[in-house]
Design an enzyme around this catalytic site. Sequence first.
Site, PDB file in Angstrom:
ATOM      1  N   ALA A  68     101.659  10.893  68.751  1.00  0.00           N
ATOM      2  CA  ALA A  68     101.244  11.380  69.633  1.00  0.00           C
ATOM      3  C   ALA A  68     102.134  12.446  69.512  1.00  0.00           C
ATOM      4  O   ALA A  68     103.324  12.876  69.504  1.00  0.00           O
ATOM      5  CB  ALA A  68     101.871  10.434  70.527  1.00  0.00           C
ATOM      6  N   ASP A  69     101.855  14.230  70.927  1.00  0.00           N
ATOM      7  CA  ASP A  69     102.863  15.231  70.996  1.00  0.00           C
ATOM      8  C   ASP A  69     102.067  15.736  71.977  1.00  0.00           C
ATOM      9  O   ASP A  69     100.709  15.091  71.997  1.00  0.00           O
ATOM     10  CB  ASP A  69     102.014  15.967  69.332  1.00  0.00           C
ATOM     11  N   THR A  70     103.504  15.858  72.652  1.00  0.00           N
ATOM     12  CA  THR A  70     102.910  16.415  74.603  1.00  0.00           C
ATOM     13  C   THR A  70     103.026  17.500  74.623  1.00  0.00           C
ATOM     14  O   THR A  70     104.245  18.033  74.541  1.00  0.00           O
ATOM     15  CB  THR A  70     103.538  15.234  75.441  1.00  0.00           C
ATOM     16  N   ALA A 111      98.017  15.186  72.754  1.00  0.00           N
ATOM     17  CA  ALA A 111      97.391  14.529  71.367  1.00  0.00           C
ATOM     18  C   ALA A 111      97.150  12.698  71.071  1.00  0.00           C
ATOM     19  O   ALA A 111      98.566  12.745  71.086  1.00  0.00           O
ATOM     20  CB  ALA A 111      97.100  15.845  70.350  1.00  0.00           C
TER      21      ALA A 111
END
Length: 190
Positions: free
Chosen positions: A69-71, A106
């Site tokens: 995940a990436d924020t 994501a």
Amino acid sequence: MLHLASRSPRRAELLSRLGLEFGLLDLDVPERQAPGEPASDYVRRVAREKAGAGLLKVLGSPGAVVLGADTEVILDGRVFGKPADAADAAEMLRVLSGRTHEVLTAVALVGAGREAQTVVRTRVTVDALSEADIARYLASGEWQGKAGAYAIQGRFEMHVAHLDGSYSGVMGLPLRETAGLLRQFGVLPA
């Protein structure tokens, strides 16, 4: 077995709320936006790269599934990553002050021959922050290692005037959408 490709204690805490057992993978995946790369493409790419790098580490494990995940915080097309230092954090908070920005998270799930991904967009409106508000928040240390220089689940929450979207997504892992991906892979019962 499910593996989380993340060093984030917040992501691990959020994923544990789904009642699943999972392993943690400590990876060092570069998080740099390519010149001209749109923010949504950037967060998708980084999440996919984290999941893919994690899968390479556990290829020998039958049925391994890796979640990456990436924020990122975005305002006016600018990606506000993790601040380099307190001065950088203060500048980010000044820019976000009194405005509405987007948080994109994501989530990528990969297994042998399978991949699925989602992006969750949340709009966050921040109160107008005084220099004293910014100084107090910086003194808390919560800004360190946080996209946009804030942790919504901490002291900064008192400065959030409105949130439209996923609270857990702003924290780093949108639970509803993550659960949907895990159901697609049969990791979480339907």
